[in-house]
Design a protein around this motif. Sequence first.
Motif, PDB file in Angstrom:
ATOM      1  N   ASP A   1      45.878 -39.503  48.324  1.00 22.31           N
ATOM      2  CA  ASP A   1      45.097 -39.759  47.112  1.00 22.31           C
ATOM      3  C   ASP A   1      43.706 -40.327  47.371  1.00 22.31           C
ATOM      4  OD1 ASP A   1      46.674 -42.265  47.832  1.00 22.31           O
ATOM      5  OD2 ASP A   1      45.253 -43.040  46.370  1.00 22.31           O
TER       6      ASP A   1
ATOM      7  N   LYS B   1      50.220 -44.671  45.427  1.00 22.42           N
ATOM      8  CA  LYS B   1      49.373 -43.941  44.470  1.00 22.42           C
ATOM      9  C   LYS B   1      49.351 -42.430  44.716  1.00 22.42           C
ATOM     10  CE  LYS B   1      46.771 -48.040  43.340  1.00 22.42           C
ATOM     11  NZ  LYS B   1      45.499 -48.719  43.247  1.00 22.42           N
TER      12      LYS B   1
ATOM     13  N   ASP C   1      42.779 -41.596  53.529  1.00 23.29           N
ATOM     14  CA  ASP C   1      43.799 -40.592  53.840  1.00 23.29           C
ATOM     15  C   ASP C   1      43.224 -39.456  54.682  1.00 23.29           C
ATOM     16  OD1 ASP C   1      45.949 -41.860  52.628  1.00 23.29           O
ATOM     17  OD2 ASP C   1      45.622 -40.913  50.690  1.00 23.29           O
TER      18      ASP C   1
HETATM   19 MG   LIG Z   1      47.502 -43.922  48.835  1.00 23.84          MG
END
Ligand SMILES: [Mg+2]
Length: 377
Positions: A83, A163, A88
């Motif tokens: 996300d 998330k 990431d």
């Molecule tokens: Mg995350």
Amino acid sequence: MNLYGRTSLAEFLGDWVVYRNLIPADRDLPTLDDLRAEIGLGPKGIPRKSESNYARVIVRLLRAAQTQRGLASPLRRLLFVGDTRLLDATAFGNICIAGGWPGLAFIGSENGKPPAVEIIPHESGQSLYLANRWPALADFAAYAASHGFAVDEATMVIVDIDKTALGARGRNGQVIDAARVQAVEDTVAALLGSAYDAGAFRAAYDRLNQPEFHPFTADNQDYLAYVCLMLGSGLYRLESVVEAVRGGQLATFDAFIAGVDARRADLPPALAEIHAEIYANVQRGDPTPFKPFRRNEYQRTIACFGNLDDDAPLETRLNEEILVTQEVRAAALGWRRQGALLFGLSDKPDEAATPTPELAAQGYLPIHRALTHAVGE
Ligand SMILES: [Mg+2]
């Protein structure tokens, strides 16, 4: 948006999950400490998600998981679902490089704007697929299949937890943040007792949580909670700290806590005790030194799993319950049926994601095993 019953991340990840300490929930996989010598890490410290050593640990865990499931065939390609573009995508790129794998990452974050997808190809084969809606994950799966990412037993899928698989960013992530802030408040209130002032706490927390103060707090919630505690004790005034940070006289958290230590005789006994514990943890290089706060965060977080009835209105559910992201669940289950190896990464401190032995004995579960509702399109 629809409700898809109750489930947990273990439905598609099992115990192939690591939290921040890099100790897999599956105790048959090697832990960070088992891998230190092999990877050339020193005896202390935990690599952070953005570092290449973090990627090297993850590659080793993925290979161990492939062996554990009895597959001798090597892993050949990586899909990643996350996300946050910065963190990431960095971790994803590092893992591809460390494993020598081509990779394709979906980065999702809902923003209410018209659906948009941006594909950023990378010549060495680590491409990003950025989408502003979680349902685009179904299109990503089709895109992957038609761009050399056949999903089979040689494919790994890394699923970011925070998330992404839980509390989808832009849709339900605010519940995760609210649980953490509430835990800071619980901790500070309990330690200050009658000296606690809720309005002053909120003012300090909201102010110092701003990006302007990230160089000072290192954007570390343990540090921020500690600063709020010391402001609440009356040792410092918020405005003086703000001015000292802005003026450059107080550049780092280390300087702040050293300043408190020099004045520790002025603290009431309970605060002197917690200060000593946190100060010692900071000296040891522990990135989550405020243990009572993180244990409260676990309690506040787990209390938001499956806490609403099956007939609660969806709007209420999105604001009060931490939900499994149905789009991630559906894609992950599909990939798993095709033979992919699924592995979950969480940057949550272990103290905030897993129960203490006492709570575990009462039936409390780590967050990847806790039941909650799945919601998505
Ligand atoms: Mg995350």
